[in-house]
Write a protein that holds these residues in place. Structure first.
Motif, mmCIF file in Angstrom:
data_model
loop_
_atom_site.group_PDB
_atom_site.id
_atom_site.type_symbol
_atom_site.label_atom_id
_atom_site.label_comp_id
_atom_site.label_asym_id
_atom_site.label_seq_id
_atom_site.Cartn_x
_atom_site.Cartn_y
_atom_site.Cartn_z
ATOM 1 N N UNK A 282 13.981 29.658 -5.013
ATOM 2 C CA UNK A 282 12.740 30.126 -5.622
ATOM 3 C C UNK A 282 12.235 31.349 -4.862
ATOM 4 N N UNK A 283 11.574 32.250 -5.591
ATOM 5 C CA UNK A 283 10.954 33.426 -4.982
ATOM 6 C C UNK A 283 9.530 33.541 -5.495
ATOM 7 N N UNK A 284 8.597 33.745 -4.568
ATOM 8 C CA UNK A 284 7.186 33.914 -4.905
ATOM 9 C C UNK A 284 6.668 35.134 -4.152
ATOM 10 N N UNK A 285 5.478 35.559 -4.493
ATOM 11 C CA UNK A 285 4.849 36.680 -3.799
ATOM 12 C C UNK A 285 3.724 36.162 -2.900
ATOM 13 N N UNK A 286 3.534 36.808 -1.761
ATOM 14 C CA UNK A 286 2.415 36.461 -0.885
ATOM 15 C C UNK A 286 1.126 36.684 -1.674
ATOM 16 N N UNK B 8 4.620 35.865 4.354
ATOM 17 C CA UNK B 8 6.034 35.536 4.334
ATOM 18 C C UNK B 8 6.370 34.610 5.496
ATOM 19 N N UNK B 9 7.183 33.622 5.219
ATOM 20 C CA UNK B 9 7.609 32.658 6.234
ATOM 21 C C UNK B 9 8.926 32.048 5.770
ATOM 22 N N UNK C 213 12.963 29.016 -0.291
ATOM 23 C CA UNK C 213 11.812 29.537 -1.024
ATOM 24 C C UNK C 213 11.422 30.828 -0.296
ATOM 25 N N UNK C 214 11.633 31.930 -0.964
ATOM 26 C CA UNK C 214 11.388 33.244 -0.371
ATOM 27 C C UNK C 214 9.986 33.703 -0.768
ATOM 28 N N UNK C 215 9.189 34.064 0.229
ATOM 29 C CA UNK C 215 7.849 34.602 -0.012
ATOM 30 C C UNK C 215 7.930 36.108 0.256
ATOM 31 N N UNK C 216 7.798 36.897 -0.810
ATOM 32 C CA UNK C 216 7.929 38.357 -0.668
ATOM 33 C C UNK C 216 6.629 38.996 -0.242
#
Length: 171
Positions: free
Chosen positions: A54-58, A147-148, A168-171
């Protein structure tokens, strides 16, 4: 069942003390569903997530709709590797109660525990984790901060080790 609820409440208190504040973690905090800017459907299968990453934005608030299509109870837990390792120890200590709850849940034919704060247990109801019984749906809404390096995982005993974990990537 009441022993399960009591054990869950004690575990949550311990987890929250380690996290520092009641519901805020370094990577974000729980949010009400109406604050979500996006909805992501995640299917929990026996022993996999779909999608696998999963990828989300800060700054984004995401409503996760979780659908357990498997035959086993699963959870959706947001955290870093250390949080998952600690949570797995707690889940092992309570696996008898989890099994009893799952059997009772299936016998009732509805999702009495799915997505509930069933005593807040081992993170369940604490905001970053939801337990979903077979054939049930649940939701978790989260506002992501900075991001973490985090993962989403199922920490039911053996599931993480069998590969039920994704980045889970926080961009």
């Amino acid at each position: 069942m009441s022993r399960f609820i009591f054990a869950c409440a004690l575990t949550l208190a311990s987890s929250l003390a380690q996290a520092g504040t009641a519901h805020t973690l370094a990577f974000g905090e729980p949010a009400p569903a109406e604050k979500a800017t996006r909805t992501v459907e995640v299917r929990l299968k026996d022993i996999a997530f779909e999608p696998a990453s999963l990828t989300v934005k800060a700054g984004e608030t995401v409503r996760f709709v979780l659908i357990n299509e498997g035959q086993l109870p699963h959870e959706f837990n947001l955290g870093d590797k250390a949080m998952h390792a600690e949570h797995q120890k707690q889940m092992i200590a309570m696996q008898g109660e989890l099994f009893t709850a799952a059997v009772g849940e299936q016998g009732m034919g509805h999702g009495a525990m799915s997505g509930h704060d069933h005593g807040a247990g081992h993170g369940h109801g604490g905001g970053n984790t939801v337990l979903v019984m077979p054939g049930q749906r649940a939701e978790l809404t989260w506002t992501f901060k900075a991001s973490a390096p985090i993962e989403f995982a199922c920490n039911v005993p053996g599931h993480y080790q069998a590969g039920m974990v994704g980045p889970l990537i926080i961009e």
